[in-house]
Design a protein around this motif. Structure first.
Motif, PDB file in Angstrom:
ATOM      1  N   THR A  42       0.257   0.946   3.495  1.00 43.99           N
ATOM      2  CA  THR A  42       0.369   0.796   2.048  1.00 43.99           C
ATOM      3  C   THR A  42      -0.983   0.986   1.376  1.00 43.99           C
ATOM      4  OG1 THR A  42       2.266  -0.691   2.266  1.00 43.99           O
ATOM      5  CG2 THR A  42       1.027  -0.792   0.205  1.00 43.99           C
ATOM      6  N   ASN A  43      -2.022   0.378   1.920  1.00 43.59           N
ATOM      7  CA  ASN A  43      -3.345   0.471   1.311  1.00 43.59           C
ATOM      8  C   ASN A  43      -3.978   1.834   1.515  1.00 43.59           C
ATOM      9  OD1 ASN A  43      -4.524  -2.309   0.200  1.00 43.59           O
ATOM     10  ND2 ASN A  43      -3.072  -2.740   1.839  1.00 43.59           N
ATOM     11  N   LEU A  44      -3.719   2.459   2.661  1.00 42.49           N
ATOM     12  CA  LEU A  44      -4.216   3.808   2.874  1.00 42.49           C
ATOM     13  C   LEU A  44      -3.603   4.764   1.852  1.00 42.49           C
ATOM     14  CD1 LEU A  44      -5.832   5.809   4.625  1.00 42.49           C
ATOM     15  CD2 LEU A  44      -3.781   6.064   6.049  1.00 42.49           C
ATOM     16  N   GLY A  45      -2.280   4.672   1.658  1.00 43.73           N
ATOM     17  CA  GLY A  45      -1.625   5.512   0.662  1.00 43.73           C
ATOM     18  C   GLY A  45      -2.084   5.211  -0.747  1.00 43.73           C
ATOM     19  N   TYR A  46      -2.316   3.921  -1.042  1.00 51.15           N
ATOM     20  CA  TYR A  46      -2.752   3.529  -2.386  1.00 51.15           C
ATOM     21  C   TYR A  46      -4.121   4.125  -2.714  1.00 51.15           C
ATOM     22  CZ  TYR A  46      -4.052   0.544  -6.318  1.00 51.15           C
ATOM     23  OH  TYR A  46      -4.457   0.078  -7.549  1.00 51.15           O
ATOM     24  N   ALA A  47      -5.018   4.139  -1.722  1.00 54.34           N
ATOM     25  CA  ALA A  47      -6.348   4.700  -1.958  1.00 54.34           C
ATOM     26  C   ALA A  47      -6.249   6.182  -2.336  1.00 54.34           C
ATOM     27  CB  ALA A  47      -7.215   4.522  -0.713  1.00 54.34           C
ATOM     28  N   VAL A  48      -5.381   6.914  -1.641  1.00 54.97           N
ATOM     29  CA  VAL A  48      -5.181   8.327  -1.965  1.00 54.97           C
ATOM     30  C   VAL A  48      -4.531   8.469  -3.344  1.00 54.97           C
ATOM     31  CG1 VAL A  48      -4.029  10.455  -1.266  1.00 54.97           C
ATOM     32  CG2 VAL A  48      -5.019   8.941   0.461  1.00 54.97           C
ATOM     33  N   ALA A  49      -3.566   7.587  -3.635  1.00 59.51           N
ATOM     34  CA  ALA A  49      -2.847   7.664  -4.910  1.00 59.51           C
ATOM     35  C   ALA A  49      -3.776   7.454  -6.096  1.00 59.51           C
ATOM     36  CB  ALA A  49      -1.718   6.637  -4.937  1.00 59.51           C
ATOM     37  N   MET A  50      -4.758   6.553  -5.975  1.00 60.34           N
ATOM     38  CA  MET A  50      -5.668   6.296  -7.082  1.00 60.34           C
ATOM     39  C   MET A  50      -6.489   7.545  -7.415  1.00 60.34           C
ATOM     40  SD  MET A  50      -5.152   3.310  -8.256  1.00 60.34           S
ATOM     41  CE  MET A  50      -6.630   2.983  -9.209  1.00 60.34           C
ATOM     42  N   VAL A  51      -6.938   8.248  -6.373  1.00 56.91           N
ATOM     43  CA  VAL A  51      -7.717   9.471  -6.600  1.00 56.91           C
ATOM     44  C   VAL A  51      -6.824  10.571  -7.165  1.00 56.91           C
ATOM     45  CG1 VAL A  51      -9.126  11.236  -5.515  1.00 56.91           C
ATOM     46  CG2 VAL A  51      -9.344   8.856  -4.782  1.00 56.91           C
TER      47      VAL A  51
ATOM     48  N   PHE B 192     -17.734  -2.472 -11.484  1.00 58.05           N
ATOM     49  CA  PHE B 192     -16.539  -3.229 -11.114  1.00 58.05           C
ATOM     50  C   PHE B 192     -15.631  -2.386 -10.233  1.00 58.05           C
ATOM     51  CE2 PHE B 192     -12.122  -4.503 -11.882  1.00 58.05           C
ATOM     52  CZ  PHE B 192     -12.181  -5.845 -11.534  1.00 58.05           C
ATOM     53  N   GLY B 193     -15.457  -1.115 -10.588  1.00 58.66           N
ATOM     54  CA  GLY B 193     -14.620  -0.235  -9.777  1.00 58.66           C
ATOM     55  C   GLY B 193     -15.157  -0.062  -8.371  1.00 58.66           C
ATOM     56  N   LEU B 194     -16.472   0.069  -8.238  1.00 60.95           N
ATOM     57  CA  LEU B 194     -17.077   0.205  -6.912  1.00 60.95           C
ATOM     58  C   LEU B 194     -16.883  -1.060  -6.085  1.00 60.95           C
ATOM     59  CD1 LEU B 194     -20.420   2.050  -7.762  1.00 60.95           C
ATOM     60  CD2 LEU B 194     -18.456   2.963  -6.518  1.00 60.95           C
ATOM     61  N   ALA B 195     -17.051  -2.215  -6.717  1.00 60.55           N
ATOM     62  CA  ALA B 195     -16.867  -3.469  -5.991  1.00 60.55           C
ATOM     63  C   ALA B 195     -15.425  -3.636  -5.531  1.00 60.55           C
ATOM     64  CB  ALA B 195     -17.281  -4.650  -6.881  1.00 60.55           C
ATOM     65  N   MET B 196     -14.475  -3.268  -6.391  1.00 57.27           N
ATOM     66  CA  MET B 196     -13.064  -3.385  -6.023  1.00 57.27           C
ATOM     67  C   MET B 196     -12.677  -2.361  -4.966  1.00 57.27           C
ATOM     68  SD  MET B 196     -11.785  -5.971  -7.537  1.00 57.27           S
ATOM     69  CE  MET B 196     -10.022  -5.694  -7.398  1.00 57.27           C
ATOM     70  N   ALA B 197     -13.350  -1.207  -4.950  1.00 52.82           N
ATOM     71  CA  ALA B 197     -13.064  -0.197  -3.931  1.00 52.82           C
ATOM     72  C   ALA B 197     -13.385  -0.735  -2.537  1.00 52.82           C
ATOM     73  CB  ALA B 197     -13.866   1.069  -4.207  1.00 52.82           C
TER      74      ALA B 197
ATOM     75  N   GLY C  54     -10.255  -1.887  -0.541  1.00 53.47           N
ATOM     76  CA  GLY C  54      -9.502  -0.882   0.211  1.00 53.47           C
ATOM     77  C   GLY C  54     -10.231  -0.398   1.445  1.00 53.47           C
ATOM     78  N   VAL C  55     -11.554  -0.225   1.333  1.00 52.44           N
ATOM     79  CA  VAL C  55     -12.340   0.253   2.475  1.00 52.44           C
ATOM     80  C   VAL C  55     -12.268  -0.745   3.628  1.00 52.44           C
ATOM     81  CG1 VAL C  55     -14.676   0.785   3.273  1.00 52.44           C
ATOM     82  CG2 VAL C  55     -13.887   1.649   1.058  1.00 52.44           C
ATOM     83  N   LEU C  56     -12.454  -2.020   3.326  1.00 55.43           N
ATOM     84  CA  LEU C  56     -12.429  -3.035   4.381  1.00 55.43           C
ATOM     85  C   LEU C  56     -11.050  -3.131   5.031  1.00 55.43           C
ATOM     86  CD1 LEU C  56     -14.540  -5.895   2.754  1.00 55.43           C
ATOM     87  CD2 LEU C  56     -15.211  -4.371   4.621  1.00 55.43           C
ATOM     88  N   ILE C  57     -10.001  -2.997   4.239  1.00 52.53           N
ATOM     89  CA  ILE C  57      -8.645  -3.058   4.808  1.00 52.53           C
ATOM     90  C   ILE C  57      -8.417  -1.891   5.764  1.00 52.53           C
ATOM     91  CG2 ILE C  57      -6.194  -2.822   4.248  1.00 52.53           C
ATOM     92  CD1 ILE C  57      -6.775  -4.456   1.712  1.00 52.53           C
ATOM     93  N   VAL C  58      -8.794  -0.687   5.342  1.00 53.96           N
ATOM     94  CA  VAL C  58      -8.586   0.484   6.184  1.00 53.96           C
ATOM     95  C   VAL C  58      -9.387   0.376   7.483  1.00 53.96           C
ATOM     96  CG1 VAL C  58      -8.985   2.972   6.337  1.00 53.96           C
ATOM     97  CG2 VAL C  58      -7.972   1.999   4.266  1.00 53.96           C
ATOM     98  N   VAL C  59     -10.602  -0.178   7.403  1.00 47.08           N
ATOM     99  CA  VAL C  59     -11.466  -0.256   8.580  1.00 47.08           C
ATOM    100  C   VAL C  59     -11.084  -1.410   9.503  1.00 47.08           C
ATOM    101  CG1 VAL C  59     -13.838  -0.650   9.342  1.00 47.08           C
ATOM    102  CG2 VAL C  59     -13.390   0.880   7.423  1.00 47.08           C
ATOM    103  N   LEU C  60     -10.735  -2.565   8.939  1.00 51.26           N
ATOM    104  CA  LEU C  60     -10.601  -3.781   9.742  1.00 51.26           C
ATOM    105  C   LEU C  60      -9.166  -4.189  10.063  1.00 51.26           C
ATOM    106  CD1 LEU C  60     -13.302  -6.016   7.994  1.00 51.26           C
ATOM    107  CD2 LEU C  60     -13.538  -4.676  10.094  1.00 51.26           C
TER     108      LEU C  60
ATOM    109  N   ALA D  27     -15.490  -9.046  -0.682  1.00 54.17           N
ATOM    110  CA  ALA D  27     -15.447  -8.951   0.777  1.00 54.17           C
ATOM    111  C   ALA D  27     -14.851 -10.208   1.396  1.00 54.17           C
ATOM    112  CB  ALA D  27     -16.851  -8.704   1.330  1.00 54.17           C
ATOM    113  N   VAL D  28     -15.153 -11.377   0.813  1.00 55.82           N
ATOM    114  CA  VAL D  28     -14.631 -12.642   1.356  1.00 55.82           C
ATOM    115  C   VAL D  28     -13.123 -12.708   1.180  1.00 55.82           C
ATOM    116  CG1 VAL D  28     -14.654 -15.154   1.123  1.00 55.82           C
ATOM    117  CG2 VAL D  28     -16.804 -13.880   1.056  1.00 55.82           C
ATOM    118  N   TRP D  29     -12.627 -12.506  -0.072  1.00 57.57           N
ATOM    119  CA  TRP D  29     -11.176 -12.663  -0.247  1.00 57.57           C
ATOM    120  C   TRP D  29     -10.385 -11.519   0.378  1.00 57.57           C
ATOM    121  CZ3 TRP D  29      -9.135  -8.776  -3.177  1.00 57.57           C
ATOM    122  CH2 TRP D  29      -9.798  -8.310  -4.307  1.00 57.57           C
ATOM    123  N   THR D  30     -11.021 -10.362   0.576  1.00 61.51           N
ATOM    124  CA  THR D  30     -10.345  -9.292   1.314  1.00 61.51           C
ATOM    125  C   THR D  30     -10.150  -9.680   2.773  1.00 61.51           C
ATOM    126  OG1 THR D  30     -11.232  -7.575  -0.148  1.00 61.51           O
ATOM    127  CG2 THR D  30     -10.498  -6.883   2.029  1.00 61.51           C
ATOM    128  N   ALA D  31     -11.142 -10.350   3.362  1.00 56.45           N
ATOM    129  CA  ALA D  31     -10.998 -10.812   4.746  1.00 56.45           C
ATOM    130  C   ALA D  31      -9.798 -11.749   4.873  1.00 56.45           C
ATOM    131  CB  ALA D  31     -12.275 -11.517   5.199  1.00 56.45           C
TER     132      ALA D  31
END
Length: 398
Positions: A153-162, A253-258, A261-267, A312-316
């Motif tokens: 879901t998150n991998l697809g969402y990252a592509v969808a945003m772009v 803000f957009g960079l911080a929120m991005a 998605g990066v942490l979810i895809v990696v971890l 990063a904390v709440w994403t974990a």
């Protein structure tokens, strides 16, 4: 002479441990989420293309939210009554039609009705997909399987945003058309390649929804889910407003929120496999606590760098909760009621998320520290409630 076989220390790992229909469903979710480009840009479309005031745009978004809230329970009931594959397929066909209708609608009333219908259909695949996983995947592997769906879901969402940002520049019709086409592709993939998995005996006699609403362990999990939804949805409702007051630019803000998605895809993949070894009730409580801590620490944010640390904390914590919560719900469900229980769980999360803007709007004027510390306390209470319900949940899911 009896032969003693060793007891496995943990569930088997690797792609081959999950059945092929699951991976087909997983691929369909990736395709669907990659093309889900309308929802993130819907409010912008209502203001800039339809020319609605902020109040009217908010009313349309409320109609969409009400439809989404109802869709979980309705789709859950249909999933158990008529089957997983028909519900998911018809839901995606209806989503495609609602996309076309919303893109063609003009005027406040027509747009609001179309938005409600889109909300009623766009999330209908979730209970069906969760029930399919519960049917197809053995209990020891469900936590990993649900984690993989969350990752998809998150991998697809990252592509969808772009993709959505670029398609929006080419006009609203392109955006709605692509989203409608992708929903059709998802329906076709499931219909042709995913077998029906509903138990042959079907749901037990009696009202399905009443069974779930009288299930005390399930109600305890739903209460925790609603509190978690109220907390987590602040990231997309109150947090942008609060950071604007802290003079954090939209770009930062957009960079911080991005980072989320990066942490979810990696971890997500390695962490989910590791978490499968541990008691799920304690894992769920720990994940909720980490999410609560991340939002509570937002009280100390003063720039983009500290904001990124809290994200990063709440994403974990989100990664920990993602596969654990649906696997508990699946194990709580009696045979034949996987869809209903998944729908009730989804509605609980949606109800909490619907209250998030109201809670944030009430607390934000008081100040950032009361806001984020109160929300952190809500998350801590949810974690404590998880532990208190642990014994009854373990008895049912053993």
């Amino acid at each position: 002479m009896a032969v003693l076989t060793p007891r496995p220390s943990r569930a088997p790992s690797g792609p081959s441990s999950l059945p092929r229909p699951f991976w087909t469903l997983w691929l369909g979710v990736v395709i669907n989420r990659t093309g889900a480009i309308v929802q993130p840009f819907l409010s912008v479309y209502l203001v800039e293309v339809q020319g609605f005031t902020l109040a009217r745009a908010g009313a349309v978004m409320t109609a969409f939210g009400v439809g989404s809230l109802l869709s979980h329970v309705l789709a859950g009931w249909l999933t158990d009554r008529f089957g997983r594959r028909p519900t998911l397929t018809c839901g995606m066909l209806a989503t495609s039609a609602a996309m076309v209708a919303l893109g063609a609608a003009r005027g406040f009333t027509a747009v609001a009705v179309a938005a409600f219908l889109l909300g009623l259909t766009i999330e209908s695949y979730r209970p069906a997909a969760q029930a399919m996983v519960a049917d197809l995947v053995p209990p020891p592997l469900r936590q990993r399987a649900y984690g993989l769906l969350f990752w998809a879901t998150n991998l697809g969402y990252a592509v969808a945003m772009v993709a959505g940002g670029r398609l929006a520049d080419h006009g609203a019709h392109a955006m709605f058309g692509v989203n409608a086409a992708v929903a059709l592709v998802f329906a076709a993939v499931v219909w042709r390649a995913v077998p029906e998995s509903r138990p042959a005996e079907g749901p037990p006699p009696g009202p399905q929804l009443r069974t779930a609403l009288r299930d005390r362990p399930m109600l305890a999990v739903c209460a925790v889910t609603s509190a978690y939804g109220l907390l987590f949805a602040q990231a997309f409702t109150t947090l942008p407003l609060a950071m604007a007051e802290q003079r954090v630019s939209r770009a930062d803000f957009g960079l911080a929120m991005a980072l989320n998605g990066v942490l979810i895809v990696v971890l997500q993949l390695p962490v989910t496999g590791w978490l499968a070894r541990w008691d799920r009730v304690r894992v769920l409580a720990a994940g909720t606590t980490v999410v609560a801590a991340g939002f509570a620490l937002t009280a100390l944010v003063h720039d983009a760098r500290t904001l990124a640390l809290t994200v990063a904390v709440w994403t974990a914590g989100e990664i920990v909760v993602a596969g654990t919560l649906p696997s508990i719900v699946a194990d709580l469900a009696p045979p034949g009621l996987q869809g209903t229980y998944a729908g009730v769980s989804g509605m609980s999360w949606a109800a909490g998320a619907a209250l998030a803007p109201l809670a944030g709007a009430a607390l934000l004027p008081v100040g950032p520290r009361p806001l984020w510390l109160t929300l952190g306390a809500v998350g801590a209470a949810a974690a404590l409630g998880t532990l208190m319900a642990g014994a009854s949940v373990r008895r049912r899911t053993a």
